[in-house]
Design an enzyme around this catalytic site. Structure first.
Site, PDB file in Angstrom:
ATOM      1  N   HIS A  56       5.353   2.236   7.584  1.00 22.53           N
ATOM      2  CA  HIS A  56       5.277   1.781   8.974  1.00 22.53           C
ATOM      3  C   HIS A  56       5.832   2.844   9.930  1.00 22.53           C
ATOM      4  O   HIS A  56       6.195   2.532  11.058  1.00 22.53           O
ATOM      5  CB  HIS A  56       6.068   0.486   9.158  1.00 22.53           C
ATOM      6  CG  HIS A  56       5.669  -0.601   8.209  1.00 22.53           C
ATOM      7  ND1 HIS A  56       4.380  -1.067   8.150  1.00 22.53           N
ATOM      8  CD2 HIS A  56       6.368  -1.278   7.271  1.00 22.53           C
ATOM      9  CE1 HIS A  56       4.307  -2.014   7.210  1.00 22.53           C
ATOM     10  NE2 HIS A  56       5.500  -2.153   6.656  1.00 22.53           N
ATOM     11  N   ASP A 109      11.855  -9.055   2.619  1.00 24.32           N
ATOM     12  CA  ASP A 109      12.913  -8.504   3.467  1.00 24.32           C
ATOM     13  C   ASP A 109      14.032  -9.522   3.668  1.00 24.32           C
ATOM     14  O   ASP A 109      15.214  -9.198   3.568  1.00 24.32           O
ATOM     15  CB  ASP A 109      12.338  -8.098   4.834  1.00 24.32           C
ATOM     16  CG  ASP A 109      11.455  -6.868   4.739  1.00 24.32           C
ATOM     17  OD1 ASP A 109      11.801  -5.934   4.003  1.00 24.32           O
ATOM     18  OD2 ASP A 109      10.401  -6.844   5.398  1.00 24.32           O
ATOM     19  N   HIS A 218       0.855  -5.126   7.305  1.00 26.48           N
ATOM     20  CA  HIS A 218       0.369  -4.666   6.001  1.00 26.48           C
ATOM     21  C   HIS A 218      -1.112  -4.980   5.887  1.00 26.48           C
ATOM     22  O   HIS A 218      -1.700  -4.835   4.838  1.00 26.48           O
ATOM     23  CB  HIS A 218       1.109  -5.363   4.866  1.00 26.48           C
ATOM     24  CG  HIS A 218       2.583  -5.401   5.076  1.00 26.48           C
ATOM     25  ND1 HIS A 218       3.200  -6.400   5.766  1.00 26.48           N
ATOM     26  CD2 HIS A 218       3.543  -4.539   4.705  1.00 26.48           C
ATOM     27  CE1 HIS A 218       4.496  -6.137   5.817  1.00 26.48           C
ATOM     28  NE2 HIS A 218       4.731  -5.031   5.192  1.00 26.48           N
TER      29      HIS A 218
END
Lengths: 330, 213
Positions: A56, A109, A218
């Site tokens: 990213h 995450d 994603h």
């Protein structure tokens, strides 16, 4: 797959080597894949840590520096970093005033940062957490893992970083982070899939004449797939869901972000389409970013983020920042 | 066999590593259909790290062994699978205690504790289209078989079969957790990769107990 790589398994390690060579003002721990400032901030100030899967860029490593992050933890491509690494980063940058974890709302995450916070607290480091979940593409979020954390993460890291830099305590920084999260929204779209180096082929099939509306960072879809439309129509499809979810009239910070595979000429073109739609709805664009700030490898497409602002947020936004990905006033 | 000792557990770990390595591309393919295309790669990487650690020295007790496996997975897998599989083995180890072998009842209790740990961490429920959908029926089947007086080999075979049924039952489900949840209705028609790797976990457990009986 055509990529500038050696071996798919070495992409992250070798990219971090380049980061270290390009940015002597940063320090890269190759063991833990943690990027920190070469010169730590003053003792007694809250440290700000973020991280997540790689791919990213410039998020998150590119936002380490004065006025923004103290450390970024780089996971494998699209894979959140492990708790021991997040803990290592937390320990490395704690200046005695506690550490804020900025976590994007993705299951991996959230779980890894949660375990990391438990580990850090066992060692006596106070950790505050903000979960960023700004993605309006995710509907019926009661039935999903909730809205994803996407573009707003960039703006939040900048604003909260400024607050920590000026010496606000952990409780205030956490409160500010939550307030920013509550008044920012994003919506993204894709023209192509991205290709994860380890997978070697596109993550999803997206025919030449189709586009995906509501992707996350994603490429995961959120709303629907439909025939490719002109930029003016795509702009409408990004703006409307945001405004339907947020009364954004008044001053705002706006980001038109590229997903990594769309040239700047197209991003500016999209920005030109988005601004009149926002202005018609009473949004006064006080500050803006146009460019690749939170990408999805080589995916073509863009996302729009709108954050309702006030004098306090604009002051923090204008505060000096000196990072590889964002730099002004410094 | 009446019980699994640490050598049998190590055998299980090796078999699970070999299985996720052999099925690496399949797991990743399942994940690219509804997730982020890394489950096979992540599990293979994590289990390689576990095996490397065990080759450096096997702990004497079951709890040390399983907790070591859990910590290694937590610190090498990443994603959601790392904390979830890691928590499974950590809790299994904590429940097993400092013993050198587990009989069928103790193994079932240890796996039950592991399952509870996964639920606490991931907050998944039946039908969410996650690893829970294979794991919960497997642990239930193991408990039921043990209660019937089945030996370890038969009980673990029953667990593996239940896991596979649970895995296959994820096919039509609409995901409500993790990356796949963002697909909504479009997640239906694909197997859940977590339930697929969980089934491998129970199939290799059955193989390991059959082998050493």
């Amino acid at each position: 797959m055509k990529k500038l790589i050696n071996n798919p398994a070495d992409v992250l390690a070798e990219s971090l080597r380049g980061v270290a060579l390009a940015h002597p003002e940063l320090s890269v721990d190759f063991e833990t894949q943690v990027i920190t400032r070469a010169t730590p901030k003053d003792a007694g100030k809250v440290a700000v840590v973020s991280g997540g899967g790689s791919g990213h860029e410039p998020l998150h490593g590119g936002y380490v520096g004065v006025g923004m992050l103290d450390a970024a933890v780089a996971g494998e491509v699209f894979t959140s970093p492990t708790p021991d690494r997040v803990q290592a980063a937390t320990k490395a940058v704690d200046r005695g005033a506690g550490v804020l974890h900025i976590v994007k709302n993705y299951t991996g995450d959230v779980l890894n940062f949660e375990m990391a916070a438990e580990l850090a607290e066992m060692e006596g480091i106070e950790v505050g957490t903000v979960i960023v979940d700004d993605d309006v593409a995710v509907q019926d979020s009661l039935y999903t893992a909730g809205r994803r954390g996407v573009g707003l993460t960039v703006l939040l890291e900048k604003l909260v970083g400024a607050a920590a830099e000026e010496g606000q305590d952990l409780a205030s920084v956490v409160e500010l982070a939550k307030r920013i999260n509550a008044q920012g929204r994003s919506m993204g779209m894709a023209l192509t899939s991205c290709t994860v180096p380890a997978a070697g082929k596109p993550t999803f099939d997206l025919p030449e004449d189709q586009m995906e509306i509501g992707i996350g960072i994603h490429g995961e879809p959120g709303r629907h797939r439909e025939p490719l439309a002109p930029a003016s129509e795509i702009a409408r499809q990004l703006v409307e869901p945001i405004l339907a979810d947020l009364d954004a009239a008044g001053p705002a910070i706006v980001m038109l972000n590229g997903m990594g595979g769309s040239p700047l000429i197209e991003l500016y073109l999209m920005y030109g389409e988005v601004v009149p739609l926002l202005e018609k709805a009473g949004v006064q664009i006080a500050r803006n970013l146009v460019g690749d700030y939170i990408t999805s490898l080589d995916m073509a497409g863009c996302s729009l983020t709108v954050l309702k602002a006030d004098d306090e947020l604009l002051r923090l936004w204008d505060a000096p920042v000196n990072t590889p990905g964002l730099r002004w006033g410094a | 066999m009446a019980s699994v000792d640490t050598a049998a557990l190590v055998d299980w770990i090796h078999r699970f590593r070999d299985a996720v390595t052999a099925k690496r591309d399949w797991l990743t393919e399942l994940d690219s259909a509804i997730g982020d295309a890394d489950h096979g790669a992540n599990m293979a990487r994590g289990m390689d790290a576990v095996v490397a650690k065990l080759e450096a020295g096997t702990p004497a007790t079951v709890d040390e062994l399983l907790k070591g496996v859990g910590m290694t997975l937590v610190s090498s897998v990443g994603g959601a699978s790392g904390p979830l599989y890691g928590t499974l083995f950590l809790r299994m180890g904590m429940a097993a205690g400092p013993v050198t072998e587990l009989d069928a009842t103790a193994l079932a209790a240890s796996l039950r504790a592991g399952l509870d740990g996964i639920v606490a961490r991931g907050k998944a429920e039946a039908g969410d289209k996650t690893m829970f959908d294979a794991m919960a029926p497997a642990v239930d089947a193991l408990d039921a078989a043990v209660a019937r007086g089945a030996d370890l080999a038969a009980a673990t075979v029953a667990a593996a079969q239940a896991a596979a049924v649970g895995r296959d039952a994820t096919l039509p489900l609409v995901a409500r957790k993790g990356r796949a949840s963002y697909l909504g209705e479009r997640s239906a028609g694909h197997l859940d990769p977590g339930s697929a790797s969980t089934t491998l976990l129970f199939e290799t457990l059955a193989q390991a107990t059959a082998e050493s009986s």
